[in-house]
Motif scaffolding. Sequence first.
Motif, PDB file in Angstrom:
ATOM      1  N   HIS A 175      32.550 -47.202  14.892  1.00  0.00           N
ATOM      2  CA  HIS A 175      33.495 -46.989  13.783  1.00  0.00           C
ATOM      3  C   HIS A 175      34.682 -46.147  14.247  1.00  0.00           C
ATOM      4  N   ILE A 186      34.783 -38.521   7.214  1.00  0.00           N
ATOM      5  CA  ILE A 186      34.868 -39.356   8.414  1.00  0.00           C
ATOM      6  C   ILE A 186      33.547 -39.458   9.161  1.00  0.00           C
ATOM      7  N   SER A 217      29.099 -39.508   5.838  1.00  0.00           N
ATOM      8  CA  SER A 217      27.763 -39.670   5.266  1.00  0.00           C
ATOM      9  C   SER A 217      26.718 -38.851   6.037  1.00  0.00           C
ATOM     10  N   ASN A 230      28.316 -35.416   1.515  1.00  0.00           N
ATOM     11  CA  ASN A 230      28.552 -36.858   1.362  1.00  0.00           C
ATOM     12  C   ASN A 230      27.273 -37.700   1.530  1.00  0.00           C
ATOM     13  N   VAL A 258      36.101 -45.987  -0.391  1.00  0.00           N
ATOM     14  CA  VAL A 258      36.404 -45.764   1.023  1.00  0.00           C
ATOM     15  C   VAL A 258      37.597 -46.610   1.493  1.00  0.00           C
ATOM     16  N   THR A 270      43.102 -47.277   6.136  1.00  0.00           N
ATOM     17  CA  THR A 270      41.961 -47.796   6.889  1.00  0.00           C
ATOM     18  C   THR A 270      41.253 -48.884   6.086  1.00  0.00           C
ATOM     19  N   GLY A 282      45.304 -44.494   2.795  1.00  0.00           N
ATOM     20  CA  GLY A 282      46.661 -44.802   3.251  1.00  0.00           C
ATOM     21  C   GLY A 282      47.699 -43.725   3.014  1.00  0.00           C
ATOM     22  N   ARG A 299      49.926 -41.038   4.164  1.00  0.00           N
ATOM     23  CA  ARG A 299      50.353 -40.817   5.544  1.00  0.00           C
ATOM     24  C   ARG A 299      51.394 -39.716   5.709  1.00  0.00           C
ATOM     25  N   MET A 345      43.548 -37.297   3.840  1.00  0.00           N
ATOM     26  CA  MET A 345      43.878 -38.322   4.834  1.00  0.00           C
ATOM     27  C   MET A 345      42.700 -38.371   5.803  1.00  0.00           C
ATOM     28  N   SER A 346      42.322 -39.552   6.244  1.00  0.00           N
ATOM     29  CA  SER A 346      41.212 -39.669   7.180  1.00  0.00           C
ATOM     30  C   SER A 346      41.680 -40.140   8.556  1.00  0.00           C
ATOM     31  N   PRO A 404      44.529 -40.694  10.075  1.00  0.00           N
ATOM     32  CA  PRO A 404      45.524 -39.917  10.840  1.00  0.00           C
ATOM     33  C   PRO A 404      44.924 -38.650  11.455  1.00  0.00           C
TER      34      PRO A 404
HETATM   35  C1  LIG Z   1      35.744 -43.633  11.295  1.00  0.00           C
HETATM   36  C2  LIG Z   1      35.638 -43.472   9.817  1.00  0.00           C
HETATM   37  C3  LIG Z   1      34.399 -43.220   9.240  1.00  0.00           C
HETATM   38  C4  LIG Z   1      34.266 -43.048   7.865  1.00  0.00           C
HETATM   39  N1  LIG Z   1      33.041 -42.740   7.328  1.00  0.00           N
HETATM   40  C5  LIG Z   1      32.947 -42.436   6.003  1.00  0.00           C
HETATM   41  C6  LIG Z   1      31.724 -41.943   5.467  1.00  0.00           C
HETATM   42  O1  LIG Z   1      30.724 -41.778   6.174  1.00  0.00           O
HETATM   43  N2  LIG Z   1      31.679 -41.672   4.139  1.00  0.00           N
HETATM   44  C7  LIG Z   1      32.775 -41.843   3.325  1.00  0.00           C
HETATM   45  O2  LIG Z   1      32.704 -41.524   2.135  1.00  0.00           O
HETATM   46  N3  LIG Z   1      33.934 -42.310   3.812  1.00  0.00           N
HETATM   47  C8  LIG Z   1      34.050 -42.609   5.128  1.00  0.00           C
HETATM   48  N4  LIG Z   1      35.249 -43.051   5.631  1.00  0.00           N
HETATM   49  C9  LIG Z   1      36.332 -43.438   4.699  1.00  0.00           C
HETATM   50  C10 LIG Z   1      37.390 -42.374   4.511  1.00  0.00           C
HETATM   51  O3  LIG Z   1      36.850 -41.244   3.865  1.00  0.00           O
HETATM   52  C11 LIG Z   1      38.583 -42.905   3.674  1.00  0.00           C
HETATM   53  O4  LIG Z   1      38.129 -43.244   2.388  1.00  0.00           O
HETATM   54  C12 LIG Z   1      39.240 -44.131   4.275  1.00  0.00           C
HETATM   55  O5  LIG Z   1      39.319 -44.000   5.687  1.00  0.00           O
HETATM   56  C13 LIG Z   1      40.645 -44.335   3.729  1.00  0.00           C
HETATM   57  O6  LIG Z   1      41.493 -43.253   4.063  1.00  0.00           O
HETATM   58  P1  LIG Z   1      42.592 -43.336   5.244  1.00  0.00           P
HETATM   59  O7  LIG Z   1      43.418 -44.569   4.965  1.00  0.00           O
HETATM   60  O8  LIG Z   1      43.378 -42.067   5.150  1.00  0.00           O
HETATM   61  O9  LIG Z   1      41.858 -43.453   6.541  1.00  0.00           O
HETATM   62  C14 LIG Z   1      35.410 -43.184   7.024  1.00  0.00           C
HETATM   63  C15 LIG Z   1      36.670 -43.414   7.610  1.00  0.00           C
HETATM   64  C16 LIG Z   1      36.803 -43.548   8.981  1.00  0.00           C
HETATM   65  C17 LIG Z   1      38.174 -43.807   9.558  1.00  0.00           C
END
Ligand SMILES: Cc1cc2nc3c(=O)[nH]c(=O)nc-3n(C[C@H](O)[C@H](O)[C@H](O)COP(=O)(O)O)c2cc1C
Length: 357
Positions: free
Chosen positions: A12, A66, A95, A124, A196, A224, A273, A275, A293-294, A296
């Motif tokens: 991932h 993350i 998680s 989580n 997510v 993402t 998203g 950013r 944000m995740s 980034p």
């Molecule tokens: C590598 C990765 C692992 C993730 N694992 C989890 C997770 O275990 N539990 C969760 O609630 N969200 C998880 N997410 C989702 C993020 O919390 C977030 O909802 C999602 O990436 C959208 O945000 P972004 O566009 O800023 O990345 C993960 C995201 C990434 C990139």
Amino acid sequence: MIISIEDRKVEHIKIAAREDAEEGSTLFDEVQLIHNAMPGFDYDEVDSSIQLFGKTLSTPLLVGAITGGTELSGKINTMFAEAVERFGLGMYVGSQRIAIEKPETRWTFSVIKEKAPTALKIANIGAPQISRLDEGKVLEWVNNAVDMIDASAVAIHLNPAQEVFQPEGEPWFRGVVEKVRYISRSINKPVVVKEVGNGISREVAIALAGSGIAAIDVGGVGGTSFIKIEAERWHRNDVGELSKVFQGWGIPTAISICEVKSAFRGIILASGGIRSGLDGAKALSLGASAFSMSRPFLVSALQGRDQLLQLMERTIKEFKISMFLTGSRQVSDLANAPLVLGPTIINWLSQRGIRCR
Ligand SMILES: Cc1cc2nc3c(=O)[nH]c(=O)nc-3n(C[C@H](O)[C@H](O)[C@H](O)COP(=O)(O)O)c2cc1C
């Protein structure tokens, strides 16, 4: 082929770090905050602090959920924890199922207690797990997850699209709302329900509204994409084709905030998203109380500690500048900052009978 949960976490991270891991639009480009040429206070007087789940945040910014569970995740969580402690921000963890099932991986989460003793930390657990565990076990898992990181709140993630595209997925959602209600009533911590990256609709917000939860994190489309990430992992053409059919599936983040706000009186958190600090300010002007944000932060942490700190510092500054240039001295003023919405948002909201402001 069944791979271990540890290997899945590493995959991932590797795939999410690639540039093509994102998809769709948040529609924040259709949210125009109106410039205020006469803010009426100095830039230094901008107060970007908020209270969230009993903690003070210097800026309404969190590191999204993350990871955890592997050596690499432990390092990343350490970096996140040190950075949020330094800037007075908050963080989710990924998680915690892996640490509950494999206690030897617990340190990869619990390290944040030591590195971020005062920061807001959010535990989580996944919806598919709470769907299948009985009530006693559910509470055991949630309390374990909270204690592991000294969390001030617990997030339950809804990820049906991810599970259905994941090779070893568990698309189990039967009874989730009842379990969410049970958890909210049984623990003395605020519960956050989050998506997510596919967004939360008004209908889901209505279903959750009576469950006693404190917050909904919209986790909308525009960043993402787990449909893309899981299809990439599957390495089979039919799944690749299937995932293309569902490209961009879900609710853009800007719209999901409005959908949730139309039905839910609790706290709204924005993600998916986002950013920049300006995107964050737009999310708050639509009704969110904080943003995360995740990807980034993940990408910058993989580049190194300095890159992560720089990105955080820049995002905080962008948020404060957005406050200043909209005449928002306090964060709560953003909710009244004038704005103009573009045609896709207006059309969507009008068909859904939703007024956002
Ligand atoms: C590598 C990765 C692992 C993730 N694992 C989890 C997770 O275990 N539990 C969760 O609630 N969200 C998880 N997410 C989702 C993020 O919390 C977030 O909802 C999602 O990436 C959208 O945000 P972004 O566009 O800023 O990345 C993960 C995201 C990434 C990139």
